[in-house]
Design an enzyme around this catalytic site. Structure first.
Site, PDB file in Angstrom:
ATOM      1  N   PRO A  41       0.797  -1.225   0.000  1.00  0.00           N
ATOM      2  CA  PRO A  41       0.000   0.000   0.000  1.00  0.00           C
ATOM      3  C   PRO A  41       0.834   1.282   0.000  1.00  0.00           C
ATOM      4  O   PRO A  41       1.866   1.361   0.668  1.00  0.00           O
ATOM      5  CB  PRO A  41      -0.811  -0.099   1.299  1.00  0.00           C
ATOM      6  N   ASN A  42       0.359   2.214  -0.779  1.00  0.00           N
ATOM      7  CA  ASN A  42       0.900   3.580  -0.884  1.00  0.00           C
ATOM      8  C   ASN A  42       2.209   3.661  -1.661  1.00  0.00           C
ATOM      9  O   ASN A  42       2.693   4.765  -1.925  1.00  0.00           O
ATOM     10  CB  ASN A  42       1.071   4.222   0.516  1.00  0.00           C
ATOM     11  N   ARG A  59       5.285  10.905  -2.624  1.00  0.00           N
ATOM     12  CA  ARG A  59       4.921  10.638  -1.222  1.00  0.00           C
ATOM     13  C   ARG A  59       6.123  10.920  -0.319  1.00  0.00           C
ATOM     14  O   ARG A  59       7.166  10.277  -0.469  1.00  0.00           O
ATOM     15  CB  ARG A  59       4.539   9.160  -1.119  1.00  0.00           C
ATOM     16  N   TYR A  62      11.154   8.913   1.400  1.00  0.00           N
ATOM     17  CA  TYR A  62      11.182   7.838   0.392  1.00  0.00           C
ATOM     18  C   TYR A  62      11.901   8.219  -0.902  1.00  0.00           C
ATOM     19  O   TYR A  62      12.077   7.378  -1.778  1.00  0.00           O
ATOM     20  CB  TYR A  62       9.749   7.383   0.082  1.00  0.00           C
ATOM     21  N   ASN A  80       8.032  -5.405  -0.784  1.00  0.00           N
ATOM     22  CA  ASN A  80       7.896  -4.309   0.176  1.00  0.00           C
ATOM     23  C   ASN A  80       6.433  -4.272   0.596  1.00  0.00           C
ATOM     24  O   ASN A  80       5.584  -3.779  -0.150  1.00  0.00           O
ATOM     25  CB  ASN A  80       8.311  -2.977  -0.450  1.00  0.00           C
ATOM     26  N   ALA A  83       2.913  -0.616   4.947  1.00  0.00           N
ATOM     27  CA  ALA A  83       2.401  -0.622   6.325  1.00  0.00           C
ATOM     28  C   ALA A  83       1.855  -1.980   6.749  1.00  0.00           C
ATOM     29  O   ALA A  83       1.759  -2.255   7.954  1.00  0.00           O
ATOM     30  CB  ALA A  83       1.327   0.453   6.475  1.00  0.00           C
ATOM     31  N   HIS A 141       3.638  -4.103   9.446  1.00  0.00           N
ATOM     32  CA  HIS A 141       3.484  -3.895  10.885  1.00  0.00           C
ATOM     33  C   HIS A 141       2.128  -4.363  11.407  1.00  0.00           C
ATOM     34  O   HIS A 141       1.854  -4.218  12.596  1.00  0.00           O
ATOM     35  CB  HIS A 141       3.677  -2.402  11.202  1.00  0.00           C
ATOM     36  N   ASP A 193       1.333 -15.434   7.360  1.00  0.00           N
ATOM     37  CA  ASP A 193       0.814 -16.790   7.125  1.00  0.00           C
ATOM     38  C   ASP A 193       0.934 -17.184   5.655  1.00  0.00           C
ATOM     39  O   ASP A 193       1.233 -18.339   5.336  1.00  0.00           O
ATOM     40  CB  ASP A 193      -0.655 -16.884   7.560  1.00  0.00           C
ATOM     41  N   GLU A 219      12.229  -9.393   2.071  1.00  0.00           N
ATOM     42  CA  GLU A 219      11.489  -8.208   2.541  1.00  0.00           C
ATOM     43  C   GLU A 219      12.374  -6.986   2.361  1.00  0.00           C
ATOM     44  O   GLU A 219      13.556  -7.027   2.716  1.00  0.00           O
ATOM     45  CB  GLU A 219      11.158  -8.415   4.031  1.00  0.00           C
ATOM     46  N   HIS A 258      12.554  -2.594   2.766  1.00  0.00           N
ATOM     47  CA  HIS A 258      12.006  -1.294   3.150  1.00  0.00           C
ATOM     48  C   HIS A 258      12.951  -0.209   2.678  1.00  0.00           C
ATOM     49  O   HIS A 258      14.174  -0.299   2.896  1.00  0.00           O
ATOM     50  CB  HIS A 258      11.807  -1.212   4.669  1.00  0.00           C
ATOM     51  N   ILE A 259      12.377   0.791   2.059  1.00  0.00           N
ATOM     52  CA  ILE A 259      13.167   1.908   1.522  1.00  0.00           C
ATOM     53  C   ILE A 259      13.815   2.686   2.675  1.00  0.00           C
ATOM     54  O   ILE A 259      15.000   3.004   2.649  1.00  0.00           O
ATOM     55  CB  ILE A 259      12.239   2.834   0.702  1.00  0.00           C
ATOM     56  N   SER A 260      13.004   2.986   3.670  1.00  0.00           N
ATOM     57  CA  SER A 260      13.492   3.747   4.829  1.00  0.00           C
ATOM     58  C   SER A 260      14.033   2.796   5.890  1.00  0.00           C
ATOM     59  O   SER A 260      13.720   1.595   5.875  1.00  0.00           O
ATOM     60  CB  SER A 260      12.344   4.583   5.414  1.00  0.00           C
ATOM     61  N   ARG A 291      12.637   5.035  12.877  1.00  0.00           N
ATOM     62  CA  ARG A 291      11.401   5.817  12.761  1.00  0.00           C
ATOM     63  C   ARG A 291      10.481   5.536  13.956  1.00  0.00           C
ATOM     64  O   ARG A 291      10.941   5.116  15.005  1.00  0.00           O
ATOM     65  CB  ARG A 291      10.737   5.511  11.411  1.00  0.00           C
ATOM     66  N   ARG A 328       6.729   1.171  13.754  1.00  0.00           N
ATOM     67  CA  ARG A 328       7.356   0.581  12.551  1.00  0.00           C
ATOM     68  C   ARG A 328       8.485  -0.397  12.916  1.00  0.00           C
ATOM     69  O   ARG A 328       9.119  -0.973  12.042  1.00  0.00           O
ATOM     70  CB  ARG A 328       7.937   1.680  11.651  1.00  0.00           C
TER      71      ARG A 328
HETATM   72  C1  DQA Z   1       8.075   1.175   4.099  1.00  0.00           C
HETATM   73  C2  DQA Z   1       8.100   1.425   5.606  1.00  0.00           C
HETATM   74  C3  DQA Z   1       6.711   1.238   6.194  1.00  0.00           C
HETATM   75  O1  DQA Z   1       6.752   1.517   7.605  1.00  0.00           O
HETATM   76  C4  DQA Z   1       5.733   2.202   5.568  1.00  0.00           C
HETATM   77  O2  DQA Z   1       4.428   1.965   6.064  1.00  0.00           O
HETATM   78  C5  DQA Z   1       5.741   2.131   4.074  1.00  0.00           C
HETATM   79  C6  DQA Z   1       7.027   2.024   3.398  1.00  0.00           C
HETATM   80  C7  DQA Z   1       9.445   1.495   3.466  1.00  0.00           C
HETATM   81  O3  DQA Z   1       9.650   1.055   2.325  1.00  0.00           O
HETATM   82  O4  DQA Z   1      10.292   2.170   4.058  1.00  0.00           O
HETATM   83  O5  DQA Z   1       4.720   2.241   3.424  1.00  0.00           O
HETATM   84  O6  DQA Z   1       7.807  -0.201   3.863  1.00  0.00           O
END
Ligand code: DQA
Length: 156
Positions: free
Chosen positions: A10-11, A18, A23, A79, A82, A85, A92, A104, A106-108, A113, A117
């Protein structure tokens, strides 16, 4: 040629606009092109999918599990945004299609943070984790996934 699957949750369709301070300015289309080039350099096709819906991501993981058994899909870079978390269901799903390797990413640096998270439901099911390298992390994740695939093949 086997396929690597790139999944974004998502997002992440909003990448580039964003929270660029967190990011960066790279768009999702740029990330997908970068991953496709990396996969092809390493001898794989890349298939990319983004969804804001948990069930759609779970369906993709199940489908990748089936395609792993036939040798069509070698592994997944994911990725989960959210859902990382919050989602026992994604944990599962990945657990349910083992030994499909899922990296897995994560960009950040989620650990630098907000406290909410810091916990990932996905990490215990992941074959590896890449955190905090910006969008370059996707390239590292593809490279790491290909090394895992080669190591698994060598181990028989
Ligand atoms: C994220 C980190 C997550 O906490 C956040 O909700 C995202 C992006 C990252 O790529 O850093 O949507 O997965």
């Amino acid at each position: 040629m086997a396929t690597l699957l790139l999944l974004n949750g998502p997002n992440l369709n909003l990448l580039g606009t964003r929270e660029p301070g967190v990011y960066g300015a790279t768009t999702l289309a740029d990330v997908e092109a970068q991953c496709r080039a990396t996969a092809q350099r390493l001898g794989y096709e890349l298939e990319a999918f983004q969804s804001n819906h948990e069930g759609a991501l779970i369906d993709k993981i199940h489908d990748a599990g089936k395609r792993f058994k036939t040798g069509e899909v070698a592994g997944v870079v994911f990725n989960p945004g959210a859902f990382t978390h919050t989602s026992v269901a994604i944990f599962d799903a990945i657990s349910g299609v083992k030994p499909l390797p899922v990296i897995e990413i994560h960009i950040s640096n989620v650990h630098a943070r907000e406290a909410f998270r810091h916990h990932s439901y996905v990490s215990p099911a992941a074959a590896g984790i890449v955190v905090g390298f910006g969008t370059d992390g996707y390239t590292l994740a593809i490279e790491g996934l290909v090394r895992k695939v080669a190591a698994a093949a060598a181990a028989g």
